[in-house]
Write a protein that holds these residues in place. Structure first.
Motif, PDB file in Angstrom:
ATOM      1  N   THR A 125       2.686   2.062  -4.152  1.00 50.80           N
ATOM      2  CA  THR A 125       1.914   2.525  -3.001  1.00 50.80           C
ATOM      3  C   THR A 125       0.491   2.831  -3.443  1.00 50.80           C
ATOM      4  O   THR A 125       0.276   3.572  -4.395  1.00 50.80           O
ATOM      5  N   GLN A 180       1.553  -1.033   0.399  1.00 54.26           N
ATOM      6  CA  GLN A 180       2.810  -0.949  -0.340  1.00 54.26           C
ATOM      7  C   GLN A 180       3.297  -2.355  -0.651  1.00 54.26           C
ATOM      8  O   GLN A 180       3.210  -3.246   0.195  1.00 54.26           O
ATOM      9  N   SER A 221       2.605  -3.158   4.520  1.00 57.65           N
ATOM     10  CA  SER A 221       3.914  -2.567   4.261  1.00 57.65           C
ATOM     11  C   SER A 221       4.910  -3.702   4.036  1.00 57.65           C
ATOM     12  O   SER A 221       4.594  -4.870   4.268  1.00 57.65           O
ATOM     13  N   ASP A 231       4.370   6.966  11.173  1.00 56.45           N
ATOM     14  CA  ASP A 231       3.375   6.383  10.252  1.00 56.45           C
ATOM     15  C   ASP A 231       1.925   6.634  10.636  1.00 56.45           C
ATOM     16  O   ASP A 231       1.021   6.157   9.959  1.00 56.45           O
TER      17      ASP A 231
END
Length: 499
Positions: A80, A93, A138, A326
């Protein structure tokens, strides 16, 4: 003697005592051209080197924090990287393994996305003084027969430009380091490829959320029986999923077109080891997230029954809790707040501490609008793979920043990925909240499909999972709220749902 020598020399005169003027002119022109070409290529080389060096230095000097943690998939780590830089914020990520070549391929892809983002910012900055921007990367991991599929989702926006979204996949045999291609899946059999091509095209036209957005000529091109057309895929637990490029075979309103085909449907086409796995997968695996939801429902139902004893004359109204993970995000969260206000709907926002730190005003506006705030960790790691100090830090830092910014101390916690164990539970006093309706908005990025998932799965007492970082979620929320309101659902926060 001297005279004879003189005569001898005089007899050996060259044939041409001088060159033609035309030859001199040609040689001069050629020399000038060569000098100019050399100067041009030298200029281009130095300019490109300077540009590359400058871009690289900009990338390297952007302040960021990098964290690495074990995932729930054996041999896979989650890296991350987060930057709260005012000029180029990002949250990234990506997976890493014990295999160097795979790691290099993933890092190269991530570096390219990051470089393009910074380049786009530099270009936009030439005509704008200040503007919001963000890069979110992500990924989701699937496992099938020991093969990992990594679905990397990029969401980028800069200023008033239309946001960019993309999905790119990697497949890995974690034991050998081999990368799995579509040719491997279908045993390099061209007839199998032809059948997959036809089946994929049929399923695209059968998708109600896509049918009105498809571009027939482009569909025909991108579903041709060519291996390259089907390389962007994931091997999920029970199905193979094909991802198509945004705004290619469908218009932008469709999001990223996705086709999922169950293995059982194409069993004869699959390579042998995939066929064997189908038998093994007939036994359903327990759903940890759903089990936790059931426990919450049991507690909640008990409370409702007690209330019914005291207030039997009051009919029970259907209730639903909208939740957003998020965030906060300066564009998407703001739009979602506006839509919620139009329907007088309250929701619950599970925030990342790192984003609250960067967007405190947005977090504050969520609280001031009367919505509930929840803790979603600081950097979104898989806490089941973290040590105690890491778990405590992720949760406590987020609680602290949310309370400092908004004045509201969160009392509920949603673990990243819905992943938790006894260790995570024991290290926090916050109530654990999961969901029973997953809209998969992170995956399809399709406003129409958001409503489709809600229609199919929502019931009285449902907790609906969405994300306030995707433009498509903001686009589709109005239709979701309209549908729920028309069907007599009351919008409540998580805490109100438990009352």
């Amino acid at each position: 003697m001297n005279e004879s020598i003189k005569r001898s020399f005089s007899m050996k005169k060259p044939k041409f005592t001088e060159r033609f003027p035309l030859l001199d002119i040609m040689l001069t022109c050629m020399t000038i051209v060569l000098v100019l070409c050399f100067g041009y290529f030298l200029f281009v080389f130095l300019n490109s080197s300077t540009s590359a060096t400058s871009s690289l230095s900009v990338t390297d000097t952007i302040p960021s924090t990098i964290d690495e943690i074990e995932s729930s998939f054996s041999g896979i780590k989650i890296v991350t990287e987060i930057s709260n830089d005012l000029n180029a914020p990002f949250a990234i990520q990506y997976p890493q393994s014990k295999h160097i070549q795979f790691n290099d391929e993933v890092k190269k892809y991530i570096k390219t996305l990051k470089y393009n983002y910074l380049t786009d910012i530099a270009a936009y900055k030439q005509n704008h003084q200040t503007f919001p921007s963000e890069l979110n990367i992500s990924f989701e991991t699937f496992e099938h027969n020991g093969i990992y599929s990594f679905v990397i989702v990029k969401n980028e926006y800069i200023g008033d430009n239309e946001g960019e979204i993309s999905i790119h996949t990697f497949r890995l045999n974690p034991d050998t380091g081999d990368r799995i291609t579509i040719e491997h899946v279908f045993d390099y059999h061209l007839q199998h490829l032809l059948e997959i091509s036809q089946l994929t095209e049929e399923r695209l036209y059968q998708d109600e959320a896509l049918i009105n957005h498809l571009l027939p000529e482009q569909v025909a091109i991108h579903t041709q029986p060519i291996w390259e057309n089907f390389q962007n895929f994931a091997l999920a637990e029970n199905e193979i999923i094909f991802y198509f490029e945004y705004n290619k075979l469908a218009n932008s309103e469709a999001g990223i077109p996705i086709v999922a085909i169950p293995y059982q449907t194409i069993n004869p086409l699959l390579t042998e080891f995939l066929q064997a796995l189908i038998v093994e997968e007939k036994t359903e695996k327990p759903n940890t997230a759903q089990s936790a939801i059931n426990q919450q429902e049991a507690t909640k139902n008990k409370e409702i029954r007690n209330n019914n004893v005291e207030h039997e004359e009051i009919p029970k109204q259907k209730r639903v809790a909208l939740t957003f993970d998020d965030g906060p995000d300066p564009k998407v969260t703001t739009r979602i707040l506006e839509t919620l206000e139009r329907y007088d709907a309250k929701a619950t926002f599970f925030m990342l501490g790192s984003r609250v730190e960067y967007y405190p005003e947005i977090a504050k506006s969520v609280h001031e609008a009367g919505h509930e705030l929840g803790n979603h960790s600081w950097t979104h790691p898989d806490l089941t793979k973290a040590n105690n100090d890491k778990i405590a830090s992720e949760i406590d830092r987020t609680t602290t920043i949310i309370e400092e910014v908004t004045g509201q101390k969160p009392e509920i916690f949603r673990p990243p990925y819905g992943a938790f164990n006894d260790n995570v539970l024991n290290l926090t006093d916050l109530s654990m909240i999961l969901w029973d309706v997953d809209t998969l908005d992170w995956k399809h990025r399709n406003a129409s499909q958001l409503l489709s998932y809600v229609k199919q799965n929502t019931r009285d007492g449902s907790i609906i999972l969405m994300h306030d970082i995707h433009t498509s979620t903001a686009d589709g929320l109005d239709a979701v709220l309209a549908y729920l309101a028309e069907n007599d659902f009351q919008f409540v926060t998580i805490s109100e749902l438990s009352e």
